[in-house]
Structure formats: C-alpha cells, structure tokens
Design an enzyme around this catalytic site. Structure first.
Site, PDB file in Angstrom:
ATOM      1  N   SER A  84       0.805  -1.224   0.000  1.00 30.92           N
ATOM      2  CA  SER A  84       0.000   0.000   0.000  1.00 30.92           C
ATOM      3  C   SER A  84       0.839   1.275   0.000  1.00 30.92           C
ATOM      4  O   SER A  84       0.281   2.369   0.001  1.00 30.92           O
ATOM      5  CB  SER A  84      -0.900   0.032   1.245  1.00 30.92           C
ATOM      6  OG  SER A  84      -1.761  -1.071   1.260  1.00 30.92           O
ATOM      7  N   THR A 188      -1.875   3.545   4.605  1.00 32.69           N
ATOM      8  CA  THR A 188      -0.894   4.640   4.556  1.00 32.69           C
ATOM      9  C   THR A 188       0.064   4.475   5.718  1.00 32.69           C
ATOM     10  O   THR A 188      -0.372   4.103   6.810  1.00 32.69           O
ATOM     11  CB  THR A 188      -1.617   6.000   4.731  1.00 32.69           C
ATOM     12  OG1 THR A 188      -2.510   6.184   3.640  1.00 32.69           O
ATOM     13  CG2 THR A 188      -0.636   7.156   4.785  1.00 32.69           C
ATOM     14  N   ARG A 216      -6.706  10.665  -9.203  1.00 35.96           N
ATOM     15  CA  ARG A 216      -7.325  10.798  -7.874  1.00 35.96           C
ATOM     16  C   ARG A 216      -6.231  11.064  -6.821  1.00 35.96           C
ATOM     17  O   ARG A 216      -5.203  10.413  -6.798  1.00 35.96           O
ATOM     18  CB  ARG A 216      -8.088   9.521  -7.520  1.00 35.96           C
ATOM     19  CG  ARG A 216      -8.720   9.517  -6.102  1.00 35.96           C
ATOM     20  CD  ARG A 216      -7.833   8.875  -5.048  1.00 35.96           C
ATOM     21  NE  ARG A 216      -8.509   8.691  -3.777  1.00 35.96           N
ATOM     22  CZ  ARG A 216      -7.913   8.291  -2.651  1.00 35.96           C
ATOM     23  NH1 ARG A 216      -6.629   8.031  -2.649  1.00 35.96           N
ATOM     24  NH2 ARG A 216      -8.599   8.145  -1.537  1.00 35.96           N
ATOM     25  N   THR A 239      -5.115   7.390   8.567  1.00 38.05           N
ATOM     26  CA  THR A 239      -5.098   6.352   7.543  1.00 38.05           C
ATOM     27  C   THR A 239      -6.534   5.870   7.386  1.00 38.05           C
ATOM     28  O   THR A 239      -7.313   5.902   8.321  1.00 38.05           O
ATOM     29  CB  THR A 239      -4.156   5.187   7.893  1.00 38.05           C
ATOM     30  OG1 THR A 239      -4.174   4.239   6.795  1.00 38.05           O
ATOM     31  CG2 THR A 239      -4.558   4.479   9.163  1.00 38.05           C
TER      32      THR A 239
HETATM   33  N1  ASP Z   1      -5.779   7.576   3.158  1.00 40.85           N
HETATM   34  C1  ASP Z   1      -5.305   6.869   2.006  1.00 40.85           C
HETATM   35  C2  ASP Z   1      -6.016   7.378   0.785  1.00 40.85           C
HETATM   36  O1  ASP Z   1      -7.215   7.536   0.813  1.00 40.85           O
HETATM   37  C3  ASP Z   1      -5.432   5.388   2.076  1.00 40.85           C
HETATM   38  C4  ASP Z   1      -5.307   4.740   3.433  1.00 40.85           C
HETATM   39  O2  ASP Z   1      -4.704   5.284   4.335  1.00 40.85           O
HETATM   40  O3  ASP Z   1      -5.867   3.643   3.639  1.00 40.85           O
HETATM   41  O4  ASP Z   1      -5.380   7.562  -0.227  1.00 40.85           O
END
Ligand code: ASP
Length: 336
Positions: A84, A188, A216, A239
């Site tokens: 990720s 994240t 995006r 996150t």
């Molecule tokens: N916050 C991140 C995003 O929306 C993804 C995550 O932290 O799960 O890009």
C-alpha cells in the site's frame, strides 16, 4: 521494468536503505542533541509502522533531527515491498501506482507534499525537497516527477510497469471506481516524531485507493487532512478512506481538539464522531487517526476494529490498538 524486476529492485533497495539510513542526513555535531531533555516518542499507523519507528529512533540517536527521523522511517516502508506504500503499492485503474506523500516540520510550520506522482521511489523525500528547496507546498503529477528527477531522487519508468498489470486489469469488472464504490483496499504509513526538545515532525506516504481513477488524490498529501503538525500543541495523522477524511480537514481537527484540552485518544475519537454526524457513510467511515501532544502523550482511535498503531520510545516499541469507535466506552488508546 517488469513488476518482478521492480519488486526485486525495491527489495534490494530496502536493505541498502536500512543500512544507510541511520547516518543519512545526520550530523555528528548534533549527536545526542535531540536526546538530552526527554525521551523521544514516535508513533505511526499500523503494525508495519513499527520497524519504521525503530529506524526513526535510531536516526535520532545518531544525531538526526525529528525531520530526518520521519523521512528515514517512511523511506523504509516505501521500499519494504508494502502493498500500500511506495511503488510496490496499489496501482490505479490504468495499472500504474500514483503515489501521495507529505511532510511537516513543527518548528517554522513548514510543509511539503507531492501527489499523484509516478515512478518516484521515495515520495516522502520528494515532499521534503518541495518543502526545503521550493517556495511551494505541493507539486503534483508530472511536475512532481520532473522535480524529483531534477533533485536527484531515484525515478523509475512507470510506463514499463503497465504490461505487468494487464492480468490484474482484465480481472476487474470495472476499470475504475464509480460513485458509491469502496476501494478494495488501501493503507498509509503516517509517522510522527516528538523529539527531546519537544519539537514535532510528521509525514505520510501511500499509493492510495486501489484501482482509483487516474489523477485521484487522497487525504494523505493534503496538509490538514492526512497530517497536521502544530509545534505548540501536537500532531495528528490519518489512515483510511481519504474521501472520508479530506472533506473535514480531519487531522487539523484532531490537533484543534487537543488544543482545546482533549487527550490525544479523545481528540481522535471526537473527530471521528463529528465526521460521522454528517458524513453519508455514518460510522461506516473506514478512518483511523493517531495523535501525540507536546507533552508526549499519545493515542489513536479508529472505526476499523482494533486499529493497530505502533509506538516507540527508547524504553519500548510496541504495536497497540486504537480506541474502537463502535465500542467507545472501552478504554484503549494511548498513555494519557
Ligand atoms: N488515506 C489513504 C487514501 O485515501 C489510504 C489509506 O490510508 O488507507 O489515499
């Protein structure tokens, strides 16, 4: 470069980065300067933040600043093969990882960020360079990639990765998300350091929503949404599904909650409750926050059951559970 090649490049880089990181950016003349007054505290999202915290601590112990510690810790995750974060992260609907990152330095209230950037191995370093070398706060897309290259950062060719994602794309019913869709998955690394001088720094890095529409941008590179550092009060980071965070400048809200006297855990929980009141998702928000205040108190809360976060000091390094919002009476969270 094929995905396999890219991954093996990243794996090799991980080892080199881990070995080099302690000394990187650290002046021996400042050695121990950041460890003299009180023990540093490092907090990050998820269990995968723990090795990043530990590298951040070693960076401080080697004489690095809080900012160095943030950068080195996050760089480790960016090349750890994490699915990720970094170039091994989730590709967008066109099969290319577009990465988001930001960094903030408490003293001077400085910030830098990159968004939707392709091929950059260390977006957190790109964000730091935006902060330190330009009059801007945020660079996006091709400009951010060009800038990273100009600054000497390692940049790969994302176009060559597209072929390796062909099967992945073919397996999808829809090439990109539509209104109301939720991401398959996402995460994240958000990491915050309180150093021994009581100064704060933080950063975050992510590949964002898996299969997102190209272009995006999530909450992570948006100052005040995915991260906020206020050197007078504390710092917070997020996150989870960025669309549920960025409408509310939520990390800023967490810090403001602490400014008004809430503990870090309560500040995180209150931000989530406030968002849930008006967000169409209600409590189905898929968002989680970490926070730390100027006194070294820390905490976390999330709508995801038992949201794990990592906390590291010279005395201990652990993965703990944030306060679950669905059971808000249950006392988990931090050290307050
Ligand atoms: N916050 C991140 C995003 O929306 C993804 C995550 O932290 O799960 O890009």
């Amino acid at each position: 470069m094929t995905q396999t090649t890219r991954r093996s490049f990243l794996h090799q880089t991980t080892l080199a980065a881990a070995a080099a990181a302690v000394g990187a950016g650290c002046s021996s003349t400042t050695s121990a300067k950041h460890l003299t007054k009180r023990g540093p505290v490092i907090i990050s999202t998820w269990g995968f933040g723990k090795p990043a915290n530990e590298l951040a601590l070693r960076t401080l112990q080697g004489g690095g600043s809080a900012l160095d510690a943030v950068e080195q810790g996050i760089r480790l995750v960016e090349v750890s093969g994490n699915s990720s974060v970094g170039l091994s992260g989730k590709p967008n609907a066109a099969g290319v990882p577009q990465l988001d990152a930001c960094i903030m330095n408490g003293p001077g209230h400085q910030a830098g960020s990159v968004a939707g950037v392709e091929g950059v191995v260390h977006p957190i370093s790109a964000a730091r360079l935006v902060m330190e070398k330009t009059p801007h706060v945020m660079l996006v897309g091709r400009g951010a990639r060009w800038f990273s290259e100009q600054q000497g950062l390692k940049v790969l060719d994302p176009a060559k990765d597209e072929a390796s994602y062909k099967a992945w794309l073919a397996a999808r019913e829809k090439p990109s998300p539509g209104k109301g869709d939720k991401p398959d998955n996402h995460d994240t690394v958000t990491l915050i350091v309180l150093d021994t001088n009581g100064d704060l720094a933080g950063g975050c890095s992510t590949s964002g929503w898996s299969g997102k529409i190209p272009g995006r941008v999530g909450d992570s590179p948006i100052i005040g949404s995915g991260l906020y550092v206020d050197n007078e009060v504390g710092a917070a980071g997020a996150t989870g599904l960025g669309e549920n965070v960025m409408r509310y400048c939520a990390s800023y809200a967490v810090v403001e909650n602490m400014r008004h006297g809430m503990s870090p855990t309560e500040a995180c929980a209150e931000a989530i409750r406030r968002i849930a009141k008006t967000d169409p998702a209600g409590m189905d928000l898929a968002i989680n926050f970490i926070a730390i205040n100027k006194q070294g108190e820390f905490g976390a809360a999330g709508t995801q059951a038992n949201f794990p976060y990592s906390i590291t000091t010279p005395e201990f390094s652990e993965v703990r559970k944030g306060q679950p919002l669905s059971q808000s009476t249950q006392k988990e969270g931090g050290n307050e």
